[in-house]
Design an enzyme around this catalytic site. Structure first.
Site: not given
Ligand code: F0G
Length: 474
Positions: A73, A125-126, A214, A257, A381, A448
């Site tokens: 843990y 970014f979303t 990021d 990624k 997108r 989305f």
């Molecule tokens: N920042 C970027 C540039 C991203 O592309 C993503 C995720 C995140 C942050 C968030 O990270 O998903 O690990 O919580 N992108 C995915 C995509 C969802 O399909 O582009 P996460």
């Protein structure tokens, strides 16, 4: 002599069969999914280009690392290994693991944003923006104008516009930080140059505003710097990556990624006080600070994945495969965002389907058409992803209305890219077969992912056009 072929720098040790579906099965599947590719079952997908997030193939060494999971843990060996690897390649002193990128974004947002603050970014970014807004911040975009133009061939379309940055820094009001995204996702995977980063870092420091990277696609960005930026060709990817990070105060990272794992992420910072506060908060939302929501084996796979991610042969093949697909489409005259980005090929849906108005979501419609044609899953997108203005509640219509064909790392071969290109060409050659979409249901956050749609019926679409022609006297 013509150019010699190249091949993937790995061989395949384990296979996962693909399932092909009939057109009738696909029609049923996409209708059941509310015409949203996020709601499809993966068994109904042939080539899955929804995302490169968590979809990479791990190496034999990463799988071997999984067997070395220390599932204590507290104080897992794998945490200390990961901490050492993050220090070596990203250069930040303090590591706080999280279950994925948005876990780190959540921590950073609540630690650094006060209600009413401005938060700067090079295009949104979303998930990042959602967390900034939930923490009471107001997002201001300082990306260069070229990022919004799919046909602009500038090599570093992710760059910050320094004049916009200066204006935002001097506009009055508190600026919480600049979140600087590498290989800007929503712009089509477009990199930031080192010289821009140096200037941005300098300007922000002079105003006392921290810069958080990021770093989700920082390795791919480092590769573009090596390839495209004068004076950088002889440096290694790790050298460039370290310099990128050294110009910032810390990073959030989705390890799903670049870092080649199926789950994981981290916050890494240099400020010991901020690190201490983050370690305290992570126990509330993710788990103890030495695992942050991950199993020990996940942290081990990430440590090994980071080491593999910066190898030149790997990154060249990864970005090269994306470029291969992109070039095929460019040569066939399909409108795509150029230059081709690092993690995917972005189709210009507004241009491919000019007969579909923006409020009938041409990019959403194109994802559906592609799936129906061949079972290939892609991601919208455009306006659906952009959501609604938090003040007015109106749909935001961003300059880019795109469909992303995202390439998982080390998963598909060149033959899969050929099949994908042929399918896209077929859909693009018959735009009139595609109809627009309307919302049937729309959740409040990150719509989305879970919205449901229905095709706009042909007569609904025909009516406004008929009225327009009458008004024009034709
Ligand atoms: N920042 C970027 C540039 C991203 O592309 C993503 C995720 C995140 C942050 C968030 O990270 O998903 O690990 O919580 N992108 C995915 C995509 C969802 O399909 O582009 P996460």
């Amino acid at each position: 002599m013509s150019r010699r072929s190249w091949a993937e720098p790995f061989k395949i040790k384990m296979v996962e069969p693909l399932r092909m579906t009939s057109p009738q099965e696909r029609e049923r599947a996409i209708a059941d999914a509310g015409y949203n590719t996020f709601l499809l079952r993966s068994r109904d997908v042939y080539i899955d280009l929804l995302t490169d997030s968590g979809t990479s193939a791990m190496s034999d060494r990463q799988w071997a690392g999984m067997m070395l999971g220390d599932e204590a843990y507290a104080g897992s060996e794998n945490f200390y290994h990961l901490e050492e690897v993050v220090r070596r390649y990203y250069g930040y002193e303090h590591l706080i693991p999280t279950h994925q990128g948005r876990g780190a974004e959540h921590l950073l947002s609540i630690l650094c944003i006060q209600p009413g603050d401005t938060v700067l970014g090079n295009m949104y970014f979303t998930t990042t923006k959602a967390h900034q807004e939930l923490a009471g911040g107001r997002f201001v975009d300082v990306v260069c104008d070229a990022a919004h133009d799919p046909d602009d061939l500038s090599p570093f379309k992710g760059n910050v516009d320094l004049a916009k940055l200066e204006r935002a820094l001097t506009a009055g009001g508190r600026v919480a930080y600049l979140c600087l995204q590498m290989n800007v996702n929503m712009a089509g995977g477009q990199p930031v140059s080192l010289s821009n980063l140096r200037q941005v870092s300098d300007l922000c420091r002079r105003h006392g505003v921290p810069v958080y990277l990021d770093a989700t696609r920082a390795v791919e960005n480092a590769y573009f710097i090596k390839l495209r930026e004068p004076g950088q060709a002889d440096r290694t990817i790790p050298e460039i990556l370290l310099e990128i990070c050294s110009l910032t105060d810390g990073c959030t990272n989705s390890a799903k990624k670049d870092c080649l794992v199926n789950i994981g992420g981290f916050l890494a910072v240099n400020d010991p006080d901020l690190a201490e506060r983050a370690r305290n908060l992570v126990v509330v939302y993710e788990g103890l600070h030495t695992y942050g929501g991950l199993a020990g084996r996940d942290m081990e796979a990430m440590a090994v994945g980071i080491e593999e991610s910066v190898q030149f042969d790997h990154i060249r093949a990864r970005v090269g495969q994306v470029e291969y697909l992109g070039e095929k489409l460019v040569n066939a005259g399909v409108p795509v965002v150029r230059p081709i980005g690092g993690h995917g090929v972005f189709l210009n849906a507004a241009k491919i389907l000019p007969h579909i108005p923006r409020d009938q979501f041409p990019a959403q419609a194109l994802t559906v058409a592609l799936y129906l044609e061949s079972g290939i899953r892609s991601m919208e997108r455009g306006a659906v992803s952009a959501g609604r203005d938090p003040d007015t509640g109106e749909n935001i219509f961003p300059s880019l209305e795109l469909v992303r064909l995202t390439i998982p790392r080390r998963v598909y071969t060149q033959a899969h890219m050929d099949v994908t290109a042929e399918s896209v060409m077929e859909v693009a050659a018959h735009p009139r077969r595609v109809t627009g979409m309307r919302f049937v249901s729309e959740p409040k956050h990150l719509r989305f992912f879970q919205s449901r749609f229905a095709p706009v019926s042909a007569d609904v679409e025909a009516a406004p056009r008929a009225r327009k022609s009458l008004a024009a006297g034709v």
